[in-house]
Design an enzyme around this catalytic site. Sequence first.
Site, short mmCIF file in Angstrom:
data_model
loop_
_atom_site.label_atom_id
_atom_site.label_comp_id
_atom_site.label_asym_id
_atom_site.label_seq_id
_atom_site.Cartn_x
_atom_site.Cartn_y
_atom_site.Cartn_z
N SER A 19 36.53 24.12 29.96
CA SER A 19 35.32 23.57 29.33
C SER A 19 34.97 24.34 28.05
CB SER A 19 34.14 23.54 30.30
OG SER A 19 33.68 24.84 30.58
N ASN A 20 35.22 25.63 28.03
CA ASN A 20 34.98 26.38 26.78
C ASN A 20 35.95 25.94 25.69
OD1 ASN A 20 32.83 28.66 26.97
ND2 ASN A 20 33.86 28.68 28.96
N ARG A 102 44.36 36.46 33.36
CA ARG A 102 45.42 37.48 33.36
C ARG A 102 44.94 38.66 32.56
NH1 ARG A 102 49.28 36.49 36.97
NH2 ARG A 102 49.03 34.27 37.33
N ILE A 103 45.23 39.84 33.04
CA ILE A 103 44.95 41.04 32.26
C ILE A 103 46.10 41.22 31.28
CG2 ILE A 103 44.71 43.54 32.38
CD1 ILE A 103 43.42 43.10 35.17
N ASN A 118 37.06 37.34 23.96
CA ASN A 118 36.98 36.89 25.35
C ASN A 118 35.53 36.53 25.65
OD1 ASN A 118 37.86 36.43 28.07
ND2 ASN A 118 36.94 38.40 28.64
N HIS A 120 32.91 36.50 28.92
CA HIS A 120 32.81 37.01 30.30
C HIS A 120 31.43 36.63 30.85
CE1 HIS A 120 33.58 39.54 33.72
NE2 HIS A 120 32.34 39.99 33.61
N LEU A 155 39.46 46.56 30.24
CA LEU A 155 39.08 45.26 30.81
C LEU A 155 37.58 45.00 30.62
CD1 LEU A 155 39.89 42.76 32.54
CD2 LEU A 155 39.20 44.10 34.54
C1 GRF Z 1 33.97 30.93 32.21
O1 GRF Z 1 32.94 31.18 33.12
C2 GRF Z 1 34.26 32.16 31.38
O2 GRF Z 1 33.12 32.93 31.15
C3 GRF Z 1 35.22 32.90 32.25
O3 GRF Z 1 36.03 31.90 32.84
C4 GRF Z 1 35.30 30.67 32.90
C5 GRF Z 1 36.10 29.63 32.22
O4 GRF Z 1 35.54 28.35 32.35
N1 GRF Z 1 35.97 33.88 31.50
P1 GRF Z 1 36.21 27.11 31.62
O5 GRF Z 1 37.65 27.04 32.08
O6 GRF Z 1 36.11 27.32 30.15
O7 GRF Z 1 35.43 25.92 32.08
#
Ligand code: GRF
Length: 222
Positions: A19-20, A102-103, A118, A120, A155
């Site tokens: 979704s992002n 993945r790290i 990133n 988070h 991380l």
């Molecule tokens: C989000 O909550 C982001 O903060 C985290 O992983 C999730 C990814 O969501 N790192 P999407 O796949 O973008 O819907």
Amino acid sequence: MTDKPTAARLAILISGAGSNMVAIAQACRDGRIPAQVAVVISDQPAAGGLQRARDLGLPVAVVDAAGYRREGRLDRSHFEAELETQIRAHGADMVILAGFMRILSAPFVARHPGRMLNIHPSLLPLYPGLDTHSCVLAAGDPEHGVTVHFVTAELDGGPAIIQARVPVLPADDVAKLSARVHAAEHIIYPMAIQWLASGRLQWNDGRPTLDGSALAAPVRHV
Ligand code: GRF
């Protein structure tokens, strides 16, 4: 005649729903981010975000983590070498981690200084790592949120760029809280990428500046 600056080219790395990735791709399309999505890469062939990327007409690549398992463990150096190959093959100059589970190793990160972000789902430095929504609910915190940060070898530990806060409501469970956090993610991740792609946000060897001033603390969106 001066050359027009070339728009940034994003490699968006996903493992899940994406979704992002969709929010970022739409912001590129409608001109809010001066960049284009060069490729969407997933380590999971079944990631729902891959189909969403295809539906948007974006180039996709799969670097299947399962194909890089040796004696039950991920062969990280070969896996990352293929990731890097895909990033370069698509001409990407910015790496956007968007739910990529993945790290990444220090040498991989070091190849993209100040060019890898990133998102988070917590108010870092609170709750690095997994299951942040459960941690917040278990702790009884009154608020939760999300952070966009530069990626370093530590991380969830690189310099934070922007944060958004959301309330934790009495009837919340993980699904409700996560949906509220996601809505905030879709606002602040495109903002941070816009700042970096436009040059407003600079890395300066690990001392980020925004509009020329040191970014001592993350911008607080809400
Ligand atoms: C989000 O909550 C982001 O903060 C985290 O992983 C999730 C990814 O969501 N790192 P999407 O796949 O973008 O819907």
